[in-house]
Design an enzyme around this catalytic site. Structure first.
Site, PDB file in Angstrom:
ATOM      1  N   GLN A 170       1.230  -1.005   0.066  1.00  0.00           N
ATOM      2  CA  GLN A 170       0.369   0.169   0.188  1.00  0.00           C
ATOM      3  C   GLN A 170       1.175   1.518  -0.134  1.00  0.00           C
ATOM      4  OE1 GLN A 170      -3.020   0.172   3.055  1.00  0.00           O
ATOM      5  NE2 GLN A 170      -3.932  -2.072   2.029  1.00  0.00           N
ATOM      6  N   HIS A 171       2.176   0.506   0.203  1.00  0.00           N
ATOM      7  CA  HIS A 171       2.895   2.314   0.276  1.00  0.00           C
ATOM      8  C   HIS A 171       4.546   2.386  -0.152  1.00  0.00           C
ATOM      9  CE1 HIS A 171       5.597   5.238   3.163  1.00  0.00           C
ATOM     10  NE2 HIS A 171       4.532   5.746   3.147  1.00  0.00           N
ATOM     11  N   PHE A 172       4.750   2.091  -1.491  1.00  0.00           N
ATOM     12  CA  PHE A 172       3.998   3.406  -2.665  1.00  0.00           C
ATOM     13  C   PHE A 172       3.483   2.061  -3.897  1.00  0.00           C
ATOM     14  CE2 PHE A 172       6.133   6.416  -0.687  1.00  0.00           C
ATOM     15  CZ  PHE A 172       4.961   7.422   0.081  1.00  0.00           C
ATOM     16  N   VAL A 215       7.851   0.774   0.072  1.00  0.00           N
ATOM     17  CA  VAL A 215       8.823   1.242   1.885  1.00  0.00           C
ATOM     18  C   VAL A 215       7.918   1.269   2.884  1.00  0.00           C
ATOM     19  CG1 VAL A 215       8.009   3.835   1.005  1.00  0.00           C
ATOM     20  CG2 VAL A 215      10.504   3.463   2.364  1.00  0.00           C
TER      21      VAL A 215
END
Length: 777
Positions: free
Chosen positions: A664-666, A671
């Site tokens: 979900q990130h990114f 990360v």
């Protein structure tokens, strides 16, 4: 009774099958009027409106071109009626009952689109012509390739029947040179005995789609559905569902006329925890799997309107979902007469590439299962050529629930997170590079709209404030998984995401268009001014650009920000973001100039005599689910240790490539969020207090961020999926009573594979059991 044995065999039918359409010159001949001849009025059609009956003036042929499209539609209608009669003739010959067919419009007078039912019935007519039968059982896969065509003229259907596979067939429907839909399947015993469609894996943490407008309507009856079909969603769901200028809200080409009632369960209900709805079809509705699928589409269209998905597109229109194939399983087609009950488990709801709802549907006749639909879905699309990018608030399509105009909204933010950046930033946002600055995805996305139009891209005037918003859900995952209280992660993420998006919207994210470009938070300080209950509230983020510093391979921006509820500011801080090319980002050397400095405990010689190991997995932990950052950690505690000699805790855990936050990130740039590392430190302070006996388990979740304490952080490195280990340590500063409340302060560090990359100061928590009671009540 017809002699079915006299029909040509399947292979001969496949070879001689003619297209059911008139997109060439031949359709003109039988219906072309001579000069001076009146054009006869066509009989009423269940598929299309009547053609005009305006007489031609003798000798006047200039108007004939205007009637070509209408004459083509008439020809298409006649052909479909002929094939329907052909199917019924076959049924009579087999002794099977002929289903009654109530005329049902499949064309919307407002948008001029032919309904998907017309496309399906054209394909099924071709199949019946090729096979010479109406099947007793059917199993098929339908793939929708393109949006509904602008008119029915030019639809062509072709069916094929392979001679080596009894009961198998395939058909395709084209409009001019576009493939609209195709199906393949089998009929007869093979379809009747087919196994169920394979189930879907239930994700461990399914996304929680947040509706674009609030409503409490759990059930719609026939009168409500009639209002929706008339484009009056605001009268059904509330004023937040009204489109600007009181434009009608969309309805499918056939309206919702197949449905008698729709009932909604909770947004987290159903097998996939994405929602569940129950719909009943009208008595006397058409039989057949095509009409059954149309009924399912209509039910999902109603659900899409209830979620407010129409609010983020100009002049939206419903189309069948083409993101995946739909499986149709009908063991006994004779049981498809109405009324039927559709039980739909929502599989997914999203805004990328366009607002859509997809479901698995069980169809019941009383207690009996009569059909299954796997992956049925509907999607909303803008009218061809319509602009969907950000707009000046004076001309916006989307308003907040409070009536404020927006510059960007949920569709743009969704594309910024995981879609086409050209939708978010316009043509200049399009890049051939894979990695570009994006906000987090899914449940980690904590900014919804930008109310302030930025200056021209590439101009960075300092002192300008940009306003964004985030709607906190009533059932926010981070509240549930933090024992009912707001974690520091919420305050940190929603403020720095707003700042990063504001920076990207002003053009910093478009620098270095020919290189991969990432965004990273570098440092900041923030203070919770007072505790607030954010459930169901809209948080406004006010971000002010304080400095813009271009560097070789990077751009740095400093922001000041405030979070408010209405006019009440409850959180304030500053932060620095960097937009880095890959070579510039690779130069990060951690907090100690590239040196590996061990944690405090491992530098003590001899080891402190009071040090002891903890089994964190064997007792209560501050976070659950995704917020359980202490799961699997080895812990070492020194009650009187640390740099302040007031207490120390060290936790060591492996990095897992499948940790939830990497997905979900990114997008394309996984990360670990710095906020997760900081939250881990907050949880370690709670764990220290519990394992040293300062608090009991019942007070563990009553510890919340302490108002008035300024948190400070510095990030000089990142944790990526290929890294091996994370180490986090907290140094307790003091534990004391303030105004009858327990208050604890600490500092902390986070290491990755031995390198110290985060330094966090003034972690402050207090025992706020009264606030927790208000939040969880």
């Amino acid at each position: 009774m017809p002699n079915l044995s006299s029909f040509p065999d399947s292979s001969e039918q496949a070879e001689t099958m003619d297209d059911l359409g008139f997109d060439g010159p031949h359709f003109v001949t039988p219906w072309w009027p001579e000069a001076g001849e009146n054009v006869p009025a066509a009989p009423p059609s269940p598929l299309l409106p009547q053609p005009r009956a305006t007489p031609h003036r003798p000798g006047d042929t200039t108007h004939l071109t205007d009637d070509i499209a209408q004459l083509a539609r008439t020809a298409h209608r006649v052909t479909l009626q002929a094939h329907q009669a052909f199917q019924e003739w076959i049924l009579e010959g087999t002794g099977r009952p002929v289903p009654t067919r109530e005329p049902l419009p499949t064309r919307d007078e407002d948008n001029g689109l032919p309904g998907p039912l017309a496309v399906l019935e054209a394909g099924e007519a071709a199949r019946a012509h090729a096979t010479g039968q109406l099947p007793a059982a059917l199993r098929a896969t339908l793939t929708w390739h393109d949006d509904l065509p602008p008119h029915a003229a030019g639809l062509r259907a072709r069916a094929t029947v392979p001679g080596h596979d009894p009961g198998a067939y395939a058909w395709a429907v084209h409009h001019q040179d576009r493939l609209i839909a195709e199906a393949e399947g089998t009929t007869g015993p093979a379809a009747e005995d087919a196994p169920p469609w394979p189930g879907r894996a239930l994700p461990e943490n399914p996304r929680r789609f947040r509706p674009l407008a609030p409503t409490t309507r759990p059930r719609l009856d026939a009168s409500d559905l009639a209002l929706l079909a008339a484009g009056r969603a605001a009268e059904v769901f509330g004023p937040s569902f009204r489109l600007p200028g009181d434009r009608p809200t969309p309805a499918g080409p056939a309206g919702f006329r197949l449905l008698d009632e729709v009932t909604f369960s909770g947004l987290r209900a159903g097998r996939y925890r994405q929602g569940h709805l129950t719909a009943t079809t009208r008595p006397g509705a058409r039989a057949g799997w095509a009409s059954l699928l149309e009924a399912a589409w209509q039910a999902l269209q109603v659900h899409a309107l209830r979620l407010g998905l129409h609010l983020c597109l100009p002049a939206p229109r419903f189309h069948p979902w083409n993101g995946e194939a739909t499986g149709i399983d009908v063991p006994d087609t004779s049981r498809l007469g109405g009324p039927l009950t559709l039980e739909a488990d929502i599989v997914s709801v999203g805004l990328v590439p366009r607002p859509h709802v997809v479901a698995d549907v069980c169809v019941l006749d009383g207690p009996h299962l009569v059909a299954r639909l796997h992956g049925a879905g509907t999607v909303l699309r803008e009218e061809p050529g319509a602009a969907i990018g950000p707009r000046d608030p004076a001309h916006t399509l989307r308003h907040t629930t409070g009536g404020a105009p927006t510059y960007t909204h949920e569709l743009h933010l969704a594309h910024a997170a995981e879609g086409d950046l050209g939708v978010t930033y316009g043509p200049s946002g399009t890049s051939s590079q894979r990695i570009r600055p994006r906000p987090p995805r899914g449940d980690m996305l904590m900014v919804d709209r930008m109310l302030t139009a930025p200056y021209r891209q590439g101009e960075y005037p300092t002192g300008v404030t940009y306003t964004t918003e985030y709607d906190v859900p009533d059932d926010a995952w981070y509240l549930e998984e933090n024992g009912g209280t707001a974690p520091n992660l919420l305050y940190l993420e929603t403020s720095i995401q707003a700042a990063a998006f504001a920076g990207a919207a002003t053009g910093a994210g478009l620098e270095y268009p020919r290189e991969n470009l990432t965004t990273r938070n570098l440092e900041g300080q923030a203070c919770l001014l007072r505790a607030v209950d954010l459930r169901g509230r809209t948080v406004r983020q006010h971000t002010t650009l304080l400095a813009h510093t271009p560097l070789p391979g990077a751009v740095l921006q400093r922001y000041g920000y405030e979070l408010t509820l209405g006019d009440d500011t409850f959180y304030r801080g500053q932060t620095v973001h960097g937009f880095f090319t890959e070579p510039a980002l690779a130069q990060q050397q951690g907090m100690d100039a590239g040196r590996r400095v061990p944690p405090w405990l491992h530098r003590q010689e001899p080891p402190p005599p009071t040090a002891r190991s903890l089994d964190l997995d064997g007792g209560p932990r501050p976070g659950q689910g995704r917020l359980d950052f202490l799961a699997g950690a080895e812990a070492e505690l020194v009650p009187d240790g640390g740099t302040h000699k007031a207490g120390y805790l060290l936790c060591t855990k492996p990095v897992r490539a499948d940790d939830w936050y990497f997905a979900q990130h990114f997008l394309h740039d996984p990360v670990m969020p710095g906020s997760c590392g900081v939250e881990m430190l907050f949880q370690m302070v709670k764990a220290f207090l519990f394992h040293t006996g300062v608090i009991t388990e019942s007070r563990l979740h009553a510890l919340t961020p302490h108002p008035g304490a300024e948190l400070r952080w510095i990030y000089r490195g990142q944790i990526l999926p290929h890294h091996r280990q994370v180490q986090a340590e907290v140094h307790i500063r003091d534990v004391r009573r303030e105004a009858d409340r327990l208050v604890v302060r600490a500092d902390g560090n986070v290491r990755r594979d031995g390198m110290r990359i985060y330094a966090v100061e003034n972690i402050a928590l207090h025992d706020d059991s009264d606030h927790r009671t208000r939040v969880t009540a």
